[in-house]
Motif scaffolding. Structure first.
Motif, mmCIF file in Angstrom:
data_model
loop_
_atom_site.group_PDB
_atom_site.id
_atom_site.type_symbol
_atom_site.label_atom_id
_atom_site.label_comp_id
_atom_site.label_asym_id
_atom_site.label_seq_id
_atom_site.Cartn_x
_atom_site.Cartn_y
_atom_site.Cartn_z
ATOM 1 N N THR A 170 21.716 21.300 69.402
ATOM 2 C CA THR A 170 20.957 22.544 69.477
ATOM 3 C C THR A 170 21.926 23.676 69.798
ATOM 4 O O THR A 170 23.130 23.457 69.948
ATOM 5 C CB THR A 170 19.833 22.451 70.540
ATOM 6 N N ARG A 176 13.830 31.059 68.921
ATOM 7 C CA ARG A 176 12.581 30.343 68.620
ATOM 8 C C ARG A 176 11.626 30.277 69.798
ATOM 9 O O ARG A 176 10.426 30.045 69.615
ATOM 10 C CB ARG A 176 12.865 28.912 68.174
ATOM 11 N N CYS A 220 -1.733 22.172 80.193
ATOM 12 C CA CYS A 220 -1.285 23.530 80.571
ATOM 13 C C CYS A 220 -2.449 24.437 80.949
ATOM 14 O O CYS A 220 -2.240 25.517 81.497
ATOM 15 C CB CYS A 220 -0.497 24.155 79.437
ATOM 16 N N LYS A 247 4.232 22.798 65.550
ATOM 17 C CA LYS A 247 3.674 23.838 64.666
ATOM 18 C C LYS A 247 2.157 23.953 64.815
ATOM 19 O O LYS A 247 1.601 25.049 64.827
ATOM 20 C CB LYS A 247 4.017 23.498 63.213
ATOM 21 N N ASN A 283 5.952 29.716 74.740
ATOM 22 C CA ASN A 283 6.900 30.208 73.747
ATOM 23 C C ASN A 283 6.741 31.730 73.713
ATOM 24 O O ASN A 283 5.623 32.232 73.567
ATOM 25 C CB ASN A 283 6.551 29.590 72.380
HETATM 26 N N1 ACO Z 1 17.571 23.060 68.247
HETATM 27 C C1 ACO Z 1 17.880 23.209 66.960
HETATM 28 N N2 ACO Z 1 17.049 22.916 65.958
HETATM 29 C C2 ACO Z 1 15.857 22.425 66.286
HETATM 30 C C3 ACO Z 1 15.447 22.225 67.625
HETATM 31 C C4 ACO Z 1 16.365 22.559 68.629
HETATM 32 N N3 ACO Z 1 16.104 22.418 69.935
HETATM 33 N N4 ACO Z 1 14.188 21.746 67.633
HETATM 34 C C5 ACO Z 1 13.805 21.633 66.365
HETATM 35 N N5 ACO Z 1 14.810 22.040 65.546
HETATM 36 C C6 ACO Z 1 14.847 22.081 64.074
HETATM 37 C C7 ACO Z 1 13.864 21.122 63.428
HETATM 38 O O1 ACO Z 1 14.445 19.840 63.304
HETATM 39 C C8 ACO Z 1 13.645 21.783 62.092
HETATM 40 O O2 ACO Z 1 14.725 21.463 61.252
HETATM 41 P P1 ACO Z 1 14.500 21.203 59.666
HETATM 42 O O3 ACO Z 1 13.964 22.488 59.133
HETATM 43 O O4 ACO Z 1 15.853 20.854 59.189
HETATM 44 O O5 ACO Z 1 13.487 20.079 59.603
HETATM 45 C C9 ACO Z 1 13.737 23.279 62.386
HETATM 46 O O6 ACO Z 1 14.414 23.376 63.672
HETATM 47 C C10 ACO Z 1 12.383 23.948 62.523
HETATM 48 O O7 ACO Z 1 11.571 23.142 63.362
HETATM 49 P P2 ACO Z 1 10.105 23.542 63.688
HETATM 50 O O8 ACO Z 1 9.472 22.501 64.551
HETATM 51 O O9 ACO Z 1 9.423 23.910 62.396
HETATM 52 O O10 ACO Z 1 10.381 24.859 64.559
HETATM 53 P P3 ACO Z 1 9.360 25.955 65.018
HETATM 54 O O11 ACO Z 1 9.771 27.281 64.568
HETATM 55 O O12 ACO Z 1 7.926 25.540 64.782
HETATM 56 O O13 ACO Z 1 9.583 25.931 66.608
HETATM 57 C C11 ACO Z 1 8.584 25.091 68.624
HETATM 58 C C12 ACO Z 1 9.355 24.754 67.329
HETATM 59 C C13 ACO Z 1 9.457 25.991 69.452
HETATM 60 C C14 ACO Z 1 8.307 23.782 69.358
HETATM 61 C C15 ACO Z 1 7.266 25.796 68.258
HETATM 62 O O14 ACO Z 1 6.592 25.089 67.238
HETATM 63 C C16 ACO Z 1 6.343 25.952 69.436
HETATM 64 O O15 ACO Z 1 6.645 26.638 70.375
HETATM 65 N N6 ACO Z 1 5.142 25.342 69.371
HETATM 66 C C17 ACO Z 1 4.166 25.466 70.431
HETATM 67 C C18 ACO Z 1 4.516 24.524 71.513
HETATM 68 C C19 ACO Z 1 3.602 24.665 72.693
HETATM 69 O O16 ACO Z 1 2.915 25.631 72.871
HETATM 70 N N7 ACO Z 1 3.633 23.628 73.508
HETATM 71 C C20 ACO Z 1 3.031 23.626 74.769
HETATM 72 C C21 ACO Z 1 1.588 23.434 74.780
HETATM 73 S S1 ACO Z 1 1.092 23.442 76.387
HETATM 74 C C22 ACO Z 1 0.931 21.845 77.086
HETATM 75 O O17 ACO Z 1 -0.157 21.336 77.140
HETATM 76 C C23 ACO Z 1 2.153 21.122 77.604
#
Ligand code: ACO
Length: 328
Positions: free
Chosen positions: A29, A37, A112, A216, A253
């Protein structure tokens, strides 16, 4: 019928900071990816041997002291967590032992959204005359449930606890609450072992107990539900968003927070953001963020605050709270 007002607030963050630069050494990462992000720069990690109930007890005692009360004055403890010490006994029982509190104590599990659910329980208990002072704690050791080889989740979560003492009063502090749940999304975000995911040597080796998330889908759910319930709960109180001094959304996020603020048309300076310094602390986020506002001197008696949570379940909840304490 008595109303619930905030009488005291406190929080606790473990000392250990885990930075994006350190995570760069652990998984594939980058600080740039995490920052753009998610908005997260660092998160806290509980010390070895420090459990969720330890964090809860520290935050709880701070809130009790802030209320000018003693542990013996607390008549009920409601603890929201998604990273319990154990499946049984409750983390609340561990916390009361460490605080020197002796009263009914139990956990609320709504991920959460847990703090907002616990707020409903506390408000109802006070209205029913079951307790004069209810301690509501949101406490998490999320890093204990995280696979630190999974870059998709290990950059997101942090540890900490926040606590609020709600006391019986003649006028409302907690004014309106809306809660919701949709179990059809139960598989989108899961963590821990239990009856549906029993622990065994093989299950542990496979990492079956670690937190797993369909990022997502959760993202899309959050940007839909947060504006909706915020508008609903504000309308329930006969107010408009112009009457709200602070919007305190769950911090999962930064992009979710900004998208929701934009949809609601609320200016950035009234939307609280704490994610950069602590990541997603699940049920601890809202009380930690409220305590941050209070200790920074940003809350004055009469301020209207909207707190909004969303998370695994799927669950969601929002409340309008009038701040009734003097400024810090
Ligand atoms: N570093 C680098 N790259 C990464 C990382 C990382 N840490 N994590 C994922 N990637 C890559 C993926 O492998 C993917 O690569 P690919 O395109 O080659 O397949 C690319 O980044 C995009 O991944 P996505 O999952 O599509 O990234 P996205 O923009 O959706 O961001 C995130 C991911 C930050 C998790 C986002 O979806 C998010 O915040 N979702 C909501 C999460 C949330 O609210 N969770 C808590 C709920 S509350 C509770 O009850 C705990």
């Amino acid at each position: 019928m008595p109303f619930a007002q905030i009488a005291g607030i406190g929080s606790y963050l473990p000392e250990r900071r885990l930075t994006n630069a350190e995570l760069e050494q652990m998984v594939d990462t980058s600080d740039e990816w995490i920052t753009t992000r998610t908005g997260i720069k660092e998160r806290r990690v509980a010390a070895e041997g420090e459990s969720t109930s330890d964090l809860a007890a520290k935050a709880g005692l701070a809130a009790i002291a802030d209320a000018g009360l003693a542990p013996a004055d607390i008549g009920m403890v409601v603890l929201a967590t998604s990273s319990p010490d154990l499946a049984m006994p409750s983390t609340a029982c561990g916390a009361i032992a460490k605080m020197g509190v002796a009263c009914p104590a139990f956990d609320v599990m709504a991920a959460c959204t847990g703090f907002v659910y616990a707020l409903q329980v506390a408000t109802d208990a006070i209205a029913a005359g079951r307790a004069r002072h209810v301690l509501v704690v949101g406490a998490e050791a999320m890093t204990r449930y995280i696979d630190f080889t999974d870059r998709a989740t290990c950059v997101l979560f942090g540890d900490g606890a926040g606590a609020v003492v709600f006391s019986a009063a003649d006028a409302p502090g907690v004014r309106c609450i809306r809660l919701g749940a949709d179990g059809s999304g139960a598989d989108l975000l899961t963590s821990g072992f239990g009856a549906a995911n029993p622990p065994s040597a093989e299950a542990c080796a496979r990492g079956d107990g670690y937190l797993k998330m369909a990022g997502k889908e959760v993202y899309k759910f959050a940007v839909r539900v947060v504006p909706e319930i915020t508008e609903q709960v504000v309308a329930d109180c006969g107010m408009t968003l112009d009457d709200v001094r602070w919007l305190v959304p769950h911090q999962a996020n930064e992009r979710i927070t900004q998208a929701c603020a934009e949809r609601l048309g609320v200016r950035d300076e009234r939307v609280v953001s704490t994610i950069a310094g602590m990541g997603n602390t699940s049920a601890a986020t809202i009380p930690l963020t409220l305590d941050g506002l209070y200790t920074a001197g940003n809350l004055a008696a009469g301020d209207e605050i909207v707190v909004v949570g969303f998370g695994a379940g799927l669950t969601w909840g929002a409340a309008v709270i009038r701040w009734t304490k003097e400024a810090c």
